[in-house]
Design a protein around this motif. Structure first.
Motif, short mmCIF file in Angstrom:
data_model
loop_
_atom_site.label_atom_id
_atom_site.label_comp_id
_atom_site.label_asym_id
_atom_site.label_seq_id
_atom_site.Cartn_x
_atom_site.Cartn_y
_atom_site.Cartn_z
N UNK A 6 1.31 -8.62 -4.26
CA UNK A 6 0.27 -9.48 -3.68
C UNK A 6 -0.18 -9.00 -2.30
N UNK A 7 0.68 -8.25 -1.62
CA UNK A 7 0.29 -7.68 -0.33
C UNK A 7 -0.49 -6.39 -0.55
N UNK A 8 -0.06 -5.59 -1.49
CA UNK A 8 -0.78 -4.36 -1.81
C UNK A 8 -2.22 -4.67 -2.24
N UNK A 9 -2.40 -5.82 -2.87
CA UNK A 9 -3.71 -6.20 -3.40
C UNK A 9 -4.72 -6.56 -2.32
N UNK A 10 -4.26 -6.75 -1.09
CA UNK A 10 -5.16 -7.17 -0.01
C UNK A 10 -6.23 -6.14 0.28
N UNK A 11 -5.98 -4.90 -0.08
CA UNK A 11 -6.95 -3.84 0.20
C UNK A 11 -7.79 -3.45 -1.01
N UNK A 12 -7.87 -4.36 -1.98
CA UNK A 12 -8.66 -4.05 -3.17
C UNK A 12 -10.13 -4.44 -3.04
N UNK A 13 -10.43 -5.67 -2.56
CA UNK A 13 -11.81 -6.13 -2.53
C UNK A 13 -12.12 -6.86 -1.24
N UNK A 14 -13.36 -6.79 -0.83
CA UNK A 14 -13.86 -7.45 0.37
C UNK A 14 -14.47 -8.80 0.00
N UNK A 15 -14.03 -9.87 0.69
CA UNK A 15 -14.59 -11.22 0.50
C UNK A 15 -14.50 -11.70 -0.95
N UNK A 33 -2.52 -1.77 3.47
CA UNK A 33 -1.18 -2.26 3.09
C UNK A 33 -0.85 -1.94 1.63
N UNK A 34 -1.65 -1.11 0.99
CA UNK A 34 -1.39 -0.74 -0.40
C UNK A 34 -0.37 0.40 -0.44
N UNK A 35 0.89 0.01 -0.17
CA UNK A 35 2.00 0.97 -0.10
C UNK A 35 3.05 0.62 -1.15
N UNK A 36 3.73 1.61 -1.72
CA UNK A 36 4.70 1.35 -2.79
C UNK A 36 5.80 0.38 -2.41
N UNK A 37 6.20 0.35 -1.14
CA UNK A 37 7.31 -0.51 -0.74
C UNK A 37 6.91 -1.96 -0.56
N UNK A 38 5.63 -2.27 -0.61
CA UNK A 38 5.16 -3.64 -0.40
C UNK A 38 5.11 -4.42 -1.71
N UNK A 39 5.13 -5.75 -1.59
CA UNK A 39 4.99 -6.63 -2.75
C UNK A 39 3.57 -6.49 -3.32
N UNK A 69 2.15 -1.50 6.89
CA UNK A 69 0.74 -1.11 6.80
C UNK A 69 0.57 0.24 7.46
N UNK A 70 -0.24 1.07 6.85
CA UNK A 70 -0.61 2.34 7.45
C UNK A 70 -2.10 2.28 7.78
N UNK A 71 -2.68 3.40 8.16
CA UNK A 71 -4.12 3.36 8.45
C UNK A 71 -4.75 4.71 8.16
N UNK A 72 -6.06 4.65 8.01
CA UNK A 72 -6.90 5.82 7.80
C UNK A 72 -7.89 5.90 8.96
N UNK A 73 -8.26 7.11 9.32
CA UNK A 73 -9.23 7.28 10.41
C UNK A 73 -10.51 7.90 9.86
#
Length: 552
Positions: free
Chosen positions: A121-130, A113-119, A93-97
């Motif tokens: 389903x993990x990259x998708x965690x940063x797509x939508x809230x709730x 966690x939307x990084x090319x090296x991730x699976x 995971x990286x971050x933005x400020x």
């Protein structure tokens, strides 16, 4: 240094990183931390698709779209990665400020966690809230809690206090327990703020799912934390936090019933960032007559020194902006000389957003007995909340019904309620209506924003209004006023009758025939709500009442 963890944060209207009250409150809190120079680092998640973009179909159906936004306008990506475990896999995971900045004492980070090296389903965690529950939500909360904890370590922070807003970040406790190896030491570092008495607000996951996703944490005995086959993250936060607080005095008593194992649950009543929410037109007036109000909101008590005609003229100008917004977005044909009531918040059954429409013919009679009434609704319903979506349909159907029967009652629905729309609504209405079913309104903050603008509250006796409302002085209550310990649910029919009676015999006559008395009520509202129900007071209470005690 305080580490402030929250699932969503509403900083600017065009940043799709919030869904509603919790996120906007987090934004207000951080702004007050910054204004007061409190050293804070905040952690949340980045959502590329936001929560939801709302449109209302011809039959009143809510249609949902992604909220695509340009994060590089507000955020700067840091050249940093941390490892986060998901079952047998370690992901990055990286971050933005947040770069516009709120001051030197505050930094705000958005985990990604939307990084090319991730699976995928993990990259998708940063797509939508709730957007989803189950494994998706659990992994989001692993990213926030564990990823956020590791992020702060990587950035060199050693927070003295970890402030968890709701249980979404509670899994940071897993990392703290691993590092400190002492439950009491963990408790001396942690504060848990619970924001809801509604069960859906307390995340629960099957214990086997938690064990699988966190299998690398062999120091955790999850069987010791299990409840009905589930891990309740709110219960976990309550157990391992040295301090637990509710967000109003009434909510404290409700929370002690929800968490009977913690009889010491305290409270800090929420507040809103007064400089953010008071309209620019009023700011100019306050700057002239109440210099220093922006840094010291207690001075808003002096609003009575402002000439009444000037305050009313400013309100009418603000109201004109609201009328223009309504008429631009709808065909309701609102008029600026008609009593305008705002009902805007998240739309869900316990909030009873359409209670005022329960006997639509009685409402028409009230409107016909005077120069008219205008209702402006706004709010989003969660995509899976069929009850909330039903309320929206009911509002739209009611607007069609009254249009064919009278010109004295008008109903409008403003789509896609957000921070920018809220600023116009909370300052431009004449009355702010809030009708949640007692005792399920933990606090509520929209009425605070309205009250600071001289908009009169008309609300169920619950949450903050039970502390701040003074019947006939700064607004009106709906239904019987309960004792602090009385947590019996309110009766819809009883509340509806009281709502209509006070609207017909108190509010309407005062607005149309007693202008001086109405402006006096506006001044009372600003003078009683502004000085106390602000986030400066709230932050000072957190520091003096909780943070300092944790550090002792």
């Amino acid at each position: 240094m305080i580490a402030y963890f929250v699932m969503e944060v509403g900083l600017e209207g065009q940043m799709a990183t919030y869904s509603g009250g919790l996120g906007v409150l987090a934004g207000d809190t951080l702004m007050s931390f910054a204004d007061l120079g409190v050293p804070v680092v905040a952690v949340t998640l980045l959502y590329r698709g936001g929560y939801l973009q709302q449109r209302i179909g011809p039959r009143g159906e809510q249609i949902e779209y992604e909220q695509r936004w340009y994060q590089r306008k507000f955020l700067k990506k840091l050249d940093l990665k941390v490892e986060v475990p998901f079952s047998d896999r370690v992901q990055k995971a990286t971050c933005w400020e947040y770069t516009p900045g709120l001051g030197d004492s505050l930094r705000i980070f958005f985990l990604d966690a939307d990084l090319p090296e991730n699976y995928p389903e993990i990259r998708n965690l940063n797509q939508r809230l709730y957007w989803a529950n189950g494994i998706y939500r659990l992994r989001q909360e692993i990213l926030l809690g564990i990823g956020g904890y590791r992020l702060l370590k990587a950035l060199g922070y050693e927070p003295q206090v970890y402030h968890m807003n709701e249980s979404h970040s509670a899994l940071l406790l897993v990392e703290l327990l691993k590092e400190l190896k002492d439950e009491e030491k963990v408790r001396r570092r942690c504060l848990f703020t619970t924001h809801t008495p509604v069960p859906v607000g307390h995340d629960r996951f099957p214990v086997n799912m938690v064990k699988e996703e966190l299998k690398s944490y062999d120091h955790m005995n999850w069987d010791r934390e299990v409840e009905d086959g589930h891990i309740n993250l709110s219960k976990l936060a309550v157990k391992y936090s040295g301090y637990v607080n509710a967000v109003s005095l009434k909510h404290m008593y409700v929370s002690r019933e929800i968490f009977p194992e913690r009889e010491d649950i305290d409270y800090v009543t929420n507040g809103v960032h007064h400089v953010r929410w008071i309209h620019e037109e009023l700011k100019g007036l306050f700057n002239y007559y109440i210099p220093g109000w922006n840094s010291n909101p207690m001075l808003l008590q002096q609003v009575h020194f402002i000439p009444s005609h000037l305050l009313y003229e400013k309100h009418e100008r603000i109201k004109g902006q609201l009328i223009n917004l309504v008429n631009k977005q709808t065909d309701a044909s609102f008029s600026s000389d008609v009593l305008t009531i705002g009902i805007a918040r998240r739309i869900t059954p316990y909030k009873r957003n359409d209670l005022i429409l329960m006997d639509i013919n009685r409402l028409i009679e009230i409107a016909e007995s005077c120069e008219g009434i205008q209702l402006v609704f706004a709010g989003k319903s969660h995509p899976r909340d069929e009850g909330g979506k039903g309320i929206i349909k009911n509002i739209i159907e009611a607007s069609h019904y009254v249009k064919s029967r009278t010109k004295r009652l008008k109903i409008a629905f403003i789509e896609n309620y957000d921070i920018d729309t809220a600023k116009i609504l909370v300052s431009g209405c004449d009355v702010w209506l809030n009708t949640p079913k007692r005792p399920y309104e933990a606090c509520g903050t929209s009425g605070m924003k309205a009250g600071m603008n001289g908009v009169l509250n008309f609300s169920t006796w619950d949450g903050w209004w039970l502390e701040g409302g003074i019947e006939g002085i700064n607004g009106w209550g709906i239904g019987p006023k309960p004792s602090w310990q009385d947590n019996t649910p309110s009766d819809d029919l009883q509340d509806m009758k009281d709502l209509y009676n006070k609207l017909q015999y108190n509010i309407v006559p005062t607005y149309y025939t007693k202008r001086e008395e109405w402006v006096k009520l506006m001044k009372n509202s600003i003078a009683t709500i502004g000085p106390f129900f602000n986030s400066h007071r709230m932050v000072n209470e957190y520091i003096s009442k909780i943070h300092i005690n944790l550090l002792r």
